[in-house]
Design a protein around this motif. Structure first.
Motif, PDB file in Angstrom:
ATOM      1  N   GLY A   7       0.782  -1.219   0.000  1.00 17.45           N
ATOM      2  CA  GLY A   7       0.000   0.000   0.000  1.00 17.45           C
ATOM      3  C   GLY A   7       0.816   1.272   0.000  1.00 17.45           C
ATOM      4  N   ILE A   8       2.111   1.167   0.195  1.00 14.45           N
ATOM      5  CA  ILE A   8       2.973   2.342   0.197  1.00 14.45           C
ATOM      6  C   ILE A   8       3.470   2.580  -1.232  1.00 14.45           C
ATOM      7  CG2 ILE A   8       5.121   3.312   1.104  1.00 14.45           C
ATOM      8  CD1 ILE A   8       3.014   2.929   3.257  1.00 14.45           C
ATOM      9  N   ALA A   9       3.409   3.823  -1.660  1.00 13.38           N
ATOM     10  CA  ALA A   9       3.936   4.151  -2.993  1.00 13.38           C
ATOM     11  C   ALA A   9       5.396   3.731  -3.053  1.00 13.38           C
ATOM     12  CB  ALA A   9       3.808   5.651  -3.234  1.00 13.38           C
ATOM     13  N   SER A  82      10.933  14.114 -10.570  1.00 11.64           N
ATOM     14  CA  SER A  82       9.642  14.779 -10.352  1.00 11.64           C
ATOM     15  C   SER A  82       8.519  14.051 -11.090  1.00 11.64           C
ATOM     16  CB  SER A  82       9.696  16.254 -10.739  1.00 11.64           C
ATOM     17  OG  SER A  82      10.021  16.401 -12.099  1.00 11.64           O
ATOM     18  N   GLU A  83       8.784  13.536 -12.296  1.00 16.60           N
ATOM     19  CA  GLU A  83       7.768  12.770 -13.034  1.00 16.60           C
ATOM     20  C   GLU A  83       7.460  11.454 -12.329  1.00 16.60           C
ATOM     21  OE1 GLU A  83       9.128  12.305 -17.035  1.00 16.60           O
ATOM     22  OE2 GLU A  83       8.739  14.382 -17.561  1.00 16.60           O
ATOM     23  N   ALA A  84       8.494  10.799 -11.799  1.00 13.47           N
ATOM     24  CA  ALA A  84       8.291   9.541 -11.064  1.00 13.47           C
ATOM     25  C   ALA A  84       7.417   9.775  -9.841  1.00 13.47           C
ATOM     26  CB  ALA A  84       9.636   8.937 -10.662  1.00 13.47           C
ATOM     27  N   LEU A  85       7.682  10.853  -9.112  1.00 11.13           N
ATOM     28  CA  LEU A  85       6.886  11.172  -7.933  1.00 11.13           C
ATOM     29  C   LEU A  85       5.453  11.531  -8.319  1.00 11.13           C
ATOM     30  CD1 LEU A  85       9.584  13.187  -5.994  1.00 11.13           C
ATOM     31  CD2 LEU A  85       8.726  10.904  -5.420  1.00 11.13           C
ATOM     32  N   GLY A  86       5.282  12.201  -9.450  1.00 10.81           N
ATOM     33  CA  GLY A  86       3.943  12.509  -9.950  1.00 10.81           C
ATOM     34  C   GLY A  86       3.161  11.257 -10.285  1.00 10.81           C
ATOM     35  N   PHE A  87       3.803  10.281 -10.905  1.00  9.71           N
ATOM     36  CA  PHE A  87       3.172   9.003 -11.239  1.00  9.71           C
ATOM     37  C   PHE A  87       2.647   8.307  -9.985  1.00  9.71           C
ATOM     38  CE2 PHE A  87       3.894   4.349 -11.723  1.00  9.71           C
ATOM     39  CZ  PHE A  87       2.989   4.078 -12.739  1.00  9.71           C
ATOM     40  N   LEU A  88       3.382   8.466  -8.877  1.00 13.84           N
ATOM     41  CA  LEU A  88       2.983   7.846  -7.612  1.00 13.84           C
ATOM     42  C   LEU A  88       1.975   8.693  -6.831  1.00 13.84           C
ATOM     43  CD1 LEU A  88       6.476   6.579  -6.434  1.00 13.84           C
ATOM     44  CD2 LEU A  88       4.617   5.211  -7.424  1.00 13.84           C
ATOM     45  N   SER A  94       5.620  16.698   1.335  1.00  8.40           N
ATOM     46  CA  SER A  94       6.904  17.022   1.954  1.00  8.40           C
ATOM     47  C   SER A  94       7.963  15.992   1.580  1.00  8.40           C
ATOM     48  CB  SER A  94       6.769  17.137   3.470  1.00  8.40           C
ATOM     49  OG  SER A  94       6.320  15.926   4.033  1.00  8.40           O
ATOM     50  N   LEU A  95       7.550  14.727   1.413  1.00 10.59           N
ATOM     51  CA  LEU A  95       8.490  13.693   0.985  1.00 10.59           C
ATOM     52  C   LEU A  95       9.054  14.030  -0.392  1.00 10.59           C
ATOM     53  CD1 LEU A  95       9.888  10.923   1.183  1.00 10.59           C
ATOM     54  CD2 LEU A  95       7.790   9.922   0.250  1.00 10.59           C
ATOM     55  N   ALA A  96       8.185  14.408  -1.315  1.00  8.24           N
ATOM     56  CA  ALA A  96       8.642  14.775  -2.662  1.00  8.24           C
ATOM     57  C   ALA A  96       9.595  15.960  -2.594  1.00  8.24           C
ATOM     58  CB  ALA A  96       7.452  15.093  -3.556  1.00  8.24           C
ATOM     59  N   SER A  97       9.262  16.941  -1.788  1.00  7.59           N
ATOM     60  CA  SER A  97      10.115  18.110  -1.645  1.00  7.59           C
ATOM     61  C   SER A  97      11.494  17.721  -1.117  1.00  7.59           C
ATOM     62  CB  SER A  97       9.461  19.116  -0.704  1.00  7.59           C
ATOM     63  OG  SER A  97      10.289  20.229  -0.516  1.00  7.59           O
ATOM     64  N   GLU A 102      17.266  16.725  -2.334  1.00  6.47           N
ATOM     65  CA  GLU A 102      18.450  15.885  -2.179  1.00  6.47           C
ATOM     66  C   GLU A 102      19.024  15.424  -3.507  1.00  6.47           C
ATOM     67  OE1 GLU A 102      17.384  12.653   0.361  1.00  6.47           O
ATOM     68  OE2 GLU A 102      16.919  13.974   2.037  1.00  6.47           O
ATOM     69  N   SER A 103      18.192  15.410  -4.550  1.00  4.61           N
ATOM     70  CA  SER A 103      18.670  14.898  -5.834  1.00  4.61           C
ATOM     71  C   SER A 103      19.667  15.857  -6.460  1.00  4.61           C
ATOM     72  CB  SER A 103      17.505  14.629  -6.785  1.00  4.61           C
ATOM     73  OG  SER A 103      17.001  15.827  -7.293  1.00  4.61           O
ATOM     74  N   ASP A 104      20.576  15.291  -7.223  1.00  5.90           N
ATOM     75  CA  ASP A 104      21.605  16.080  -7.892  1.00  5.90           C
ATOM     76  C   ASP A 104      21.002  16.688  -9.144  1.00  5.90           C
ATOM     77  OD1 ASP A 104      24.793  15.188  -9.446  1.00  5.90           O
ATOM     78  OD2 ASP A 104      23.868  17.119  -9.069  1.00  5.90           O
ATOM     79  N   THR A 105      20.876  18.003  -9.207  1.00  5.25           N
ATOM     80  CA  THR A 105      20.243  18.662 -10.342  1.00  5.25           C
ATOM     81  C   THR A 105      21.107  18.643 -11.599  1.00  5.25           C
ATOM     82  OG1 THR A 105      21.084  20.790  -9.606  1.00  5.25           O
ATOM     83  CG2 THR A 105      18.858  20.176  -8.880  1.00  5.25           C
ATOM     84  N   GLY A 106      22.352  18.215 -11.498  1.00  2.73           N
ATOM     85  CA  GLY A 106      23.221  18.147 -12.663  1.00  2.73           C
ATOM     86  C   GLY A 106      23.056  16.865 -13.463  1.00  2.73           C
ATOM     87  N   ASN A 107      22.211  15.961 -13.013  1.00  2.00           N
ATOM     88  CA  ASN A 107      22.031  14.693 -13.723  1.00  2.00           C
ATOM     89  C   ASN A 107      21.257  14.895 -15.014  1.00  2.00           C
ATOM     90  OD1 ASN A 107      23.338  13.186 -11.782  1.00  2.00           O
ATOM     91  ND2 ASN A 107      21.482  12.819 -10.619  1.00  2.00           N
ATOM     92  N   ALA A 108      21.533  14.037 -15.972  1.00  2.00           N
ATOM     93  CA  ALA A 108      20.827  14.102 -17.245  1.00  2.00           C
ATOM     94  C   ALA A 108      19.382  13.673 -17.070  1.00  2.00           C
ATOM     95  CB  ALA A 108      21.504  13.183 -18.255  1.00  2.00           C
TER      96      ALA A 108
END
Length: 118
Positions: A7-9, A82-88, A94-97, A102-108
């Motif tokens: 039941g947990i995303a 962000s798209e993965a979190l939207g799908f869920l 606050s978890l998404a935030s 924490e994610s590295d914004t330099g990733n492709a």
């Protein structure tokens, strides 16, 4: 699989993966364990896969293909957190935030076919 609750995303994070010693039988066994863990749910459960580069995306694509053979799972692969979190259904939480900070914004960012997006 500890800490994995029905039941947990579910977000499977493939960031930084450079390879795996898993074969197809291992991937199928993992799929079966996920299905077993979520067996108390009446509806298919959602799993978002997130990969940040072409190697990780390819490995995650194999996992997505194997999991899509189960009618108990709704699995989708994303090159954007962000798209993965939207799908869920977790966007705006606050978890998404926290995860996005924490994610590295330099990733492709990759499209669904694993190609880099400018």
């Amino acid at each position: 699989m500890s800490g994995f609750y029905p039941g947990i995303a579910t977000l499977l994070d493939f960031r930084g993966m450079t390879g795996t010693g898993m074969g197809l039988a291992d991937i199928m066994a993992l799929r079966d364990r996920l299905t077993e863990r979520h067996s108390t749910q009446g509806n298919p459960f959602r799993i978002a896969l997130y990969a940040d580069d072409e190697t990780a995306f390819g490995i995650a694509r194999i996992f997505e293909t194997v999991c899509s053979q189960s009618d108990r799972m709704d699995v989708c692969l994303f090159g954007s957190l962000s798209e993965a979190l939207g799908f869920l259904g977790l966007e705006g939480t606050s978890l998404a935030s926290d995860l996005l900070q924490e994610s590295d914004t330099g990733n492709a960012v990759l499209d669904r076919d694993g190609r880099s997006v400018p």
